[in-house]
Design a protein around this motif. Structure first.
Motif, short mmCIF file in Angstrom:
data_model
loop_
_atom_site.label_atom_id
_atom_site.label_comp_id
_atom_site.label_asym_id
_atom_site.label_seq_id
_atom_site.Cartn_x
_atom_site.Cartn_y
_atom_site.Cartn_z
N LEU A 63 0.83 -1.21 0.00
CA LEU A 63 0.00 0.00 0.00
C LEU A 63 0.86 1.25 0.00
O LEU A 63 0.59 2.21 -0.74
N VAL A 64 1.90 1.26 0.83
CA VAL A 64 2.80 2.41 0.88
C VAL A 64 3.45 2.63 -0.48
O VAL A 64 3.56 3.76 -0.98
N THR A 65 3.87 1.53 -1.11
CA THR A 65 4.52 1.62 -2.42
C THR A 65 3.53 2.11 -3.48
O THR A 65 3.87 2.94 -4.32
N ALA A 66 2.30 1.59 -3.44
CA ALA A 66 1.28 2.02 -4.40
C ALA A 66 0.98 3.50 -4.23
O ALA A 66 0.86 4.25 -5.21
N GLY A 67 0.84 3.95 -2.97
CA GLY A 67 0.60 5.36 -2.71
C GLY A 67 1.76 6.23 -3.16
O GLY A 67 1.55 7.30 -3.74
N GLY A 68 2.98 5.77 -2.91
CA GLY A 68 4.16 6.51 -3.35
C GLY A 68 4.25 6.59 -4.86
O GLY A 68 4.60 7.64 -5.42
N ALA A 69 3.95 5.48 -5.53
CA ALA A 69 3.97 5.47 -7.00
C ALA A 69 2.91 6.41 -7.56
O ALA A 69 3.15 7.14 -8.53
N MET A 70 1.74 6.41 -6.95
CA MET A 70 0.67 7.31 -7.38
C MET A 70 1.09 8.77 -7.19
O MET A 70 0.87 9.62 -8.07
N PHE A 71 1.70 9.06 -6.05
CA PHE A 71 2.12 10.43 -5.74
C PHE A 71 3.16 10.93 -6.75
O PHE A 71 3.10 12.07 -7.22
N ALA A 72 4.13 10.06 -7.08
CA ALA A 72 5.21 10.48 -7.97
C ALA A 72 4.82 10.45 -9.44
O ALA A 72 5.21 11.33 -10.20
N ALA A 73 4.04 9.44 -9.84
CA ALA A 73 3.71 9.29 -11.26
C ALA A 73 2.48 10.09 -11.67
O ALA A 73 2.41 10.63 -12.78
N PHE A 74 1.49 10.16 -10.78
CA PHE A 74 0.23 10.84 -11.09
C PHE A 74 -0.16 11.77 -9.94
O PHE A 74 -1.10 11.49 -9.20
#
Length: 340
Positions: A63-74
């Motif tokens: 979840l932390v990784t998904a949230g981080g990826a969302m924050f950085a990519a989109f």
């Protein structure tokens, strides 16, 4: 690599991360939900907690990784989602904090009241996120009031519509089934018998609620209109996988049953992302105001650097987590050495 290609790659990667999260975190949500009911004696409850003890915090990394990826990519997607869904996400975060504390504090005292308090905290800390994740996903695909400036224009009660609540109850029931099947893989003796009995009972409500949610999705969203009359193997096999679970349980094929509940969860998540693409959040005010991978993404340079980092570290994380599951693969019973 062109910007459009990178945007598609990162949409797929975010989808993979959330799929992995729901598959892995789903079963330990389910175990937490079942804890007060499937085990009556204290040592039985300790054994149940120990089935997920080595895994639950690692599962939340997804979840932390998904949230981080969302924050950085989109970043526009992240900003609209987290600001609009802020009250629900805060409730979920508090539930997860209480759940984590409960795992650590439960065995600090032998007082039955103390342990009962933390057992029910584990239940609440598992059930609330399981419910709210369904509510959140349903609102994303149904559409929420997003204005031309990508700002959420609704309130907390806007999210609690009948469609979203049905999805929340369905996700709660599926995670409960997933957790019960996981316990049939990880327990032995009396706990195994209890887990198998509960898993068989949990299958019917999970399947019925999933069917009603799918029918409601057809009426309430454009998901199936976008996928077509023949939606493809992913959503179809999701249904088949869930339907097969009861037959596998009756034949004591716990491993295959767990694989099927996992596939049902994973393929359902993939279906949602397939129906969304290229959108990431649907605007109920105006379809043209929906957030897409094109108007919500970071720059080409940012996505390119992130791709290199992901290519290096994602395989390492997968190898490490796979090794963890292998090391702690043994079954647990009341006669086992218990940590929690």
């Amino acid at each position: 690599m062109e910007l459009e290609t990178l945007q598609i790659i990162w949409f797929i990667l975010v989808a993979v991360l959330f799929t992995g999260f729901f598959f892995l975190e789903g079963f330990d949500y389910g175990v937490g939900i079942l804890l007060p009911f499937i085990a009556r004696e204290d040592r039985e409850r300790r054994a149940v907690i120990n089935t997920i003890g080595p895994f639950w915090d690692g599962n939340e990394v997804w979840l932390v990784t998904a949230g981080g990826a969302m924050f950085a990519a989109f970043p526009e997607w992240y900003a609209t989602l987290f600001s609009g869904f802020y009250p629900a996400l805060i409730i979920m975060l508090l539930a997860l904090i209480i759940r984590g504390v409960a795992f650590e504090f439960r065995s600090k005292s032998d007082n039955p009241s103390w342990r009962a308090l933390w057992d029910w905290s584990i239940f609440a800390g598992s059930a609330i996120p399981a419910l709210l994740w369904g509510v959140a996903l349903a609102n994303i695909i149904r559409g929420v009031p997003i204005d031309a400036d990508m700002n959420y224009a609704g309130g907390f009660l806007t999210l609690l519509n009948p469609y979203a609540l049905l999805c929340g109850i369905a996700s709660l029931s599926i995670f409960t089934l997933h957790g019960a099947v996981f316990l049939t893989l990880k327990t032995k003796g009396k706990l195994y018998d209890s887990s198998m009995s509960v898993a068989k009972k949990a299958w019917a409500p999970a399947t019925i609620l999933s069917f009603f949610f799918a029918a409601y999705t057809y009426l309430e969203t454009d998901l199936f209109a976008r996928l077509g009359v023949n939606p493809g193997i992913v959503p179809v096999f999701s249904v088949i996988a869930l339907a097969s679970v009861i037959f596998l349980l009756k034949n004591s094929s716990s491993g295959w049953a767990f694989a099927m509940t996992g596939i049902a969860i994973a393929f359902s998540t993939v279906t949602i992302f397939l129906g969304l693409f290229p959108r990431v959040m649907v605007s109920s005010l105006n379809p043209d105001w929906s957030l897409t991978i094109y108007n919500a993404s970071s720059s080409e340079y940012t996505l390119g650097i992130m791709s290199i980092v992901a290519l290096i570290f994602v395989p390492l994380v997968l190898i490490y987590q796979g090794w963890t599951y292998w090391v702690f693969r043994q079954r647990i019973g009341t006669d086992s050495e218990l940590e929690y």
